[in-house]
Write a protein that holds these residues in place. Structure first.
Motif: not given
Length: 129
Positions: A43-48, A110-112, A117-127
Protein backbone atom coordinates in the motif's frame (compact mmCIF):
# COMPACT_ATOMS: atom_id res chain seq x y z
CA UNK A 1 16.34 1.41 -25.16
CA UNK A 2 18.79 -0.54 -27.26
CA UNK A 3 20.77 -3.75 -26.77
CA UNK A 4 19.81 -7.40 -26.26
CA UNK A 5 18.51 -6.83 -22.73
CA UNK A 6 17.09 -4.13 -20.52
CA UNK A 7 17.70 -4.10 -16.77
CA UNK A 8 15.27 -2.30 -14.46
CA UNK A 9 17.69 -1.26 -11.70
CA UNK A 10 14.96 0.04 -9.36
CA UNK A 11 11.64 -1.24 -10.58
CA UNK A 12 8.58 0.87 -9.77
CA UNK A 13 4.83 0.48 -10.06
CA UNK A 14 4.92 2.88 -13.01
CA UNK A 15 7.02 0.30 -14.92
CA UNK A 16 3.96 -1.97 -15.20
CA UNK A 17 2.78 -2.36 -18.76
CA UNK A 18 3.28 -4.21 -22.03
CA UNK A 19 6.76 -4.69 -23.48
CA UNK A 20 8.22 -6.15 -26.65
CA UNK A 21 11.57 -6.18 -28.35
CA UNK A 22 12.47 -5.52 -31.93
CA UNK A 23 15.46 -7.01 -33.75
CA UNK A 24 16.84 -5.45 -36.88
CA UNK A 25 19.62 -6.19 -39.35
CA UNK A 26 20.30 -5.48 -43.01
CA UNK A 27 17.81 -8.19 -44.01
CA UNK A 28 14.88 -6.67 -42.11
CA UNK A 29 13.11 -6.24 -38.79
CA UNK A 30 11.21 -8.65 -36.58
CA UNK A 31 9.24 -8.03 -33.41
CA UNK A 32 8.69 -10.33 -30.42
CA UNK A 33 5.40 -11.19 -28.80
CA UNK A 34 4.13 -8.59 -26.33
CA UNK A 35 4.76 -9.42 -22.68
CA UNK A 36 2.80 -7.92 -19.79
CA UNK A 37 4.80 -6.92 -16.72
CA UNK A 38 2.69 -6.50 -13.59
CA UNK A 39 4.71 -4.92 -10.76
CA UNK A 40 3.40 -5.84 -7.31
CA UNK A 41 3.70 -3.44 -4.37
CA UNK A 42 2.43 -2.77 -0.90
CA UNK A 43 0.00 0.00 0.00
CA UNK A 44 0.95 3.61 -0.71
CA UNK A 45 -0.89 6.95 -0.74
CA UNK A 46 -3.17 5.72 2.05
CA UNK A 47 -5.67 8.38 3.11
CA UNK A 48 -8.92 8.88 5.03
CA UNK A 49 -11.99 10.90 4.04
CA UNK A 50 -14.85 11.93 6.33
CA UNK A 51 -18.51 12.09 5.33
CA UNK A 52 -20.31 14.31 5.90
CA UNK A 53 -17.58 16.93 6.04
CA UNK A 54 -18.02 19.99 8.21
CA UNK A 55 -19.61 20.25 11.63
CA UNK A 56 -20.44 16.98 13.39
CA UNK A 57 -23.35 17.26 15.82
CA UNK A 58 -23.91 14.87 18.72
CA UNK A 59 -26.45 12.20 17.77
CA UNK A 60 -25.59 12.28 14.05
CA UNK A 61 -23.66 9.69 12.03
CA UNK A 62 -20.20 9.91 10.48
CA UNK A 63 -18.50 7.57 8.01
CA UNK A 64 -14.72 7.40 7.63
CA UNK A 65 -13.46 5.84 4.40
CA UNK A 66 -9.93 4.61 3.79
CA UNK A 67 -8.38 4.50 0.34
CA UNK A 68 -5.00 3.21 -0.75
CA UNK A 69 -3.08 2.39 -3.91
CA UNK A 70 -1.75 -1.20 -3.89
CA UNK A 71 -1.19 -4.17 -6.21
CA UNK A 72 -2.76 -6.56 -5.43
CA UNK A 73 -5.52 -4.41 -3.90
CA UNK A 74 -5.64 -3.93 -0.14
CA UNK A 75 -7.24 -6.96 1.49
CA UNK A 76 -7.33 -5.70 5.08
CA UNK A 77 -8.25 -2.29 6.48
CA UNK A 78 -8.03 -1.63 10.22
CA UNK A 79 -9.24 1.49 12.03
CA UNK A 80 -7.58 3.07 15.04
CA UNK A 81 -8.23 6.00 17.34
CA UNK A 82 -5.06 7.75 18.53
CA UNK A 83 -4.08 6.91 22.10
CA UNK A 84 -6.39 3.87 22.15
CA UNK A 85 -4.50 0.57 22.13
CA UNK A 86 -6.98 -1.75 20.44
CA UNK A 87 -8.43 -1.36 16.93
CA UNK A 88 -11.84 0.29 16.62
CA UNK A 89 -13.04 -1.55 13.50
CA UNK A 90 -12.08 -3.30 10.28
CA UNK A 91 -13.19 -2.77 6.71
CA UNK A 92 -12.69 0.00 4.19
CA UNK A 93 -15.36 2.18 5.84
CA UNK A 94 -15.97 2.84 9.53
CA UNK A 95 -19.34 4.30 10.52
CA UNK A 96 -20.01 5.89 13.89
CA UNK A 97 -23.76 6.15 14.42
CA UNK A 98 -25.40 8.23 17.13
CA UNK A 99 -22.07 9.90 17.76
CA UNK A 100 -21.26 11.32 21.22
CA UNK A 101 -18.60 13.73 22.49
CA UNK A 102 -16.45 10.81 23.71
CA UNK A 103 -16.06 9.77 20.06
CA UNK A 104 -14.11 12.98 19.37
CA UNK A 105 -10.46 12.43 18.53
CA UNK A 106 -7.95 11.56 15.85
CA UNK A 107 -8.66 8.52 13.68
CA UNK A 108 -6.47 6.74 11.12
CA UNK A 109 -6.56 3.55 9.10
CA UNK A 110 -4.00 0.89 8.31
CA UNK A 111 -4.07 -0.65 4.82
CA UNK A 112 -2.47 -4.05 4.27
CA UNK A 113 -1.82 -6.52 1.46
CA UNK A 114 0.64 -9.41 1.15
CA UNK A 115 3.50 -7.01 0.31
CA UNK A 116 3.16 -4.60 3.22
CA UNK A 117 1.09 -2.25 5.29
CA UNK A 118 0.82 1.51 5.64
CA UNK A 119 -0.94 3.87 8.05
CA UNK A 120 -2.78 6.92 6.79
CA UNK A 121 -2.34 10.31 8.35
CA UNK A 122 -4.99 10.97 10.97
CA UNK A 123 -8.21 12.94 10.62
CA UNK A 124 -9.85 14.85 13.40
CA UNK A 125 -13.42 14.08 14.44
CA UNK A 126 -14.75 16.92 16.59
CA UNK A 127 -18.24 16.33 17.96
CA UNK A 128 -20.24 19.46 18.81
CA UNK A 129 -22.56 19.12 21.81
Amino acid sequence: MTGPQHVFSQIQSSDSGEYYCEAQNEMGTDRSRTMNMDVKYGPKSTSVSVSPSGEIVEGSSVTLTCSSDANPPVDKYTWYKKNVASPKASGQSYSITNIISEDSGEYYCEAENKYGRLNSSSVSVDVQC
